[in-house]
Scaffold this motif. Structure first.
Motif, short mmCIF file in Angstrom:
data_model
loop_
_atom_site.label_atom_id
_atom_site.label_comp_id
_atom_site.label_asym_id
_atom_site.label_seq_id
_atom_site.Cartn_x
_atom_site.Cartn_y
_atom_site.Cartn_z
N ILE A 48 -12.90 -11.55 -64.50
CA ILE A 48 -11.91 -12.10 -63.57
C ILE A 48 -12.54 -13.01 -62.53
CG2 ILE A 48 -11.91 -10.21 -61.88
CD1 ILE A 48 -8.66 -10.55 -62.26
N MET A 49 -13.83 -12.90 -62.28
CA MET A 49 -14.51 -13.73 -61.29
C MET A 49 -15.22 -14.93 -61.92
SD MET A 49 -13.52 -12.25 -58.66
CE MET A 49 -14.32 -13.42 -57.58
N ASP A 50 -15.03 -15.16 -63.19
CA ASP A 50 -15.72 -16.23 -63.91
C ASP A 50 -15.40 -17.61 -63.32
OD1 ASP A 50 -16.18 -18.22 -66.29
OD2 ASP A 50 -17.18 -16.36 -66.88
N TYR A 51 -16.39 -18.48 -63.32
CA TYR A 51 -16.24 -19.82 -62.74
C TYR A 51 -15.24 -20.69 -63.48
CZ TYR A 51 -18.96 -21.86 -66.54
OH TYR A 51 -19.39 -22.28 -67.78
N ARG A 52 -14.92 -20.33 -64.72
CA ARG A 52 -14.00 -21.15 -65.50
C ARG A 52 -12.55 -20.98 -65.07
NH1 ARG A 52 -17.85 -19.57 -70.35
NH2 ARG A 52 -17.75 -17.70 -69.10
N GLY A 53 -12.34 -20.11 -64.11
CA GLY A 53 -11.00 -19.96 -63.55
C GLY A 53 -10.43 -18.59 -63.75
N PRO A 54 -9.43 -18.27 -62.95
CA PRO A 54 -8.82 -16.94 -63.01
C PRO A 54 -7.84 -16.83 -64.17
CG PRO A 54 -7.78 -18.25 -61.31
CD PRO A 54 -8.87 -19.09 -61.89
N THR A 55 -8.38 -16.70 -65.37
CA THR A 55 -7.51 -16.62 -66.54
C THR A 55 -7.63 -15.29 -67.27
OG1 THR A 55 -9.22 -17.67 -67.87
CG2 THR A 55 -7.54 -19.11 -66.92
N LYS A 56 -8.63 -14.49 -66.90
CA LYS A 56 -8.86 -13.23 -67.62
C LYS A 56 -8.71 -12.05 -66.68
CE LYS A 56 -12.04 -15.28 -70.88
NZ LYS A 56 -13.39 -15.32 -71.39
N ASN A 57 -7.97 -11.05 -67.11
CA ASN A 57 -7.87 -9.83 -66.30
C ASN A 57 -8.78 -8.77 -66.88
OD1 ASN A 57 -6.30 -9.49 -68.56
ND2 ASN A 57 -4.69 -8.35 -67.52
N ILE A 58 -10.10 -9.07 -66.81
CA ILE A 58 -11.13 -8.20 -67.38
C ILE A 58 -12.14 -7.86 -66.29
CG2 ILE A 58 -13.05 -8.10 -69.02
CD1 ILE A 58 -11.53 -10.16 -70.73
N LEU A 59 -12.54 -6.61 -66.24
CA LEU A 59 -13.69 -6.18 -65.45
C LEU A 59 -14.51 -5.30 -66.39
CD1 LEU A 59 -14.74 -6.63 -62.56
CD2 LEU A 59 -13.87 -4.36 -62.01
N HIS A 60 -15.65 -5.81 -66.80
CA HIS A 60 -16.48 -5.12 -67.79
C HIS A 60 -16.93 -3.75 -67.29
CE1 HIS A 60 -16.53 -8.76 -70.13
NE2 HIS A 60 -17.02 -9.45 -69.12
N THR A 61 -17.27 -2.87 -68.20
CA THR A 61 -17.67 -1.50 -67.87
C THR A 61 -18.85 -1.48 -66.91
OG1 THR A 61 -16.90 -0.81 -70.04
CG2 THR A 61 -18.30 0.73 -68.87
N TYR A 62 -19.86 -2.32 -67.14
CA TYR A 62 -21.02 -2.33 -66.24
C TYR A 62 -20.64 -2.86 -64.86
CZ TYR A 62 -21.42 -7.32 -67.41
OH TYR A 62 -21.16 -8.66 -67.59
N GLN A 63 -19.62 -3.73 -64.78
CA GLN A 63 -19.15 -4.21 -63.49
C GLN A 63 -18.40 -3.10 -62.74
OE1 GLN A 63 -16.98 -7.51 -65.10
NE2 GLN A 63 -18.52 -8.98 -64.46
#
Length: 195
Positions: free
Chosen positions: A164-179
């Motif tokens: 969700i914090m990716d520089y390509r823009g707020p298009t994914k509602n993902i927070l990886h397990t390690y995050q």
């Protein structure tokens, strides 16, 4: 599934995105921030009609980090009562700076302890569908909770992790397990702590 690998990825994530000169940067401290208290999110008048989308963005962070939020309508646009830390969301729907939203961070201890976040939603944000709107708000909340504002891959607090914090823009509602683990580690330490 490897606990050691997961932990090492979490620490690597924090070092990359949540550290300033080897010191942990975080929202609030162990007495006044997450997990001790709810994060208060104040909505200024233009954003109040979008209360449900802000709540959806907060629910995303609660689901993946167990950080609790209190979304508060602020119809008189007064300074929020109480002590920091807090987040305020403002509408700038008549402005078009070329991006949909931004966040300004305030510090009680410069570069270490974040005590406020001011999120501004612009004209471009209004053109998004509701799904993209709440994801954009969640992204901006992430600038307060997750990534150091002068860090990341572009010195704007963006990741290159496909989240969700990716520089390509707020298009994914993902927070990886390690995050998710990184957030638990981060919010069980004080600002300025070493990893």
């Amino acid at each position: 599934y490897d606990d050691n690998l997961l932990y090492n990825l979490a620490i690597e994530f924090l070092r990359k995105y949540s550290m300033n000169n080897g010191r942990l940067v975080r929202f609030g401290n162990l007495s006044n921030g997450p997990y001790t208290k709810e994060v208060r999110v104040y909505l200024w008048p233009g954003v109040i009609p979008y209360h449900n989308l802000v709540q959806q963005a907060c629910n995303f962070w609660t689901k993946y980090t167990n950080i609790k939020f209190q979304v508060i309508d602020n119809p008189d646009a007064k300074a929020p009562p109480g002590e920091p830390p807090l987040i305020g969301i403002h509408s700038r729907f008549n402005s078009d700076p070329g991006y949909a939203a931004d966040t300004e961070i305030g510090y009680s201890d410069p570069g270490i302890e974040i005590n406020s976040g001011v999120i501004r939603l612009y004209k471009g944000w209004v053109t998004f569908n509701d799904n993209t709107k709440w994801i954009a708000i969640a992204h901006e909340i992430g600038h307060v909770l997750v990534t150091y504002a002068n860090g990341g891959i572009d010195n704007l607090g963006h990741t290159n992790e496909g989240d969700i914090m990716d520089y390509r823009g707020p298009t994914k509602n993902i927070l990886h397990t390690y995050q998710q683990l990184a957030m638990k580690i981060k919010y069980n330490k004080n600002p300025g702590d070493n990893l």
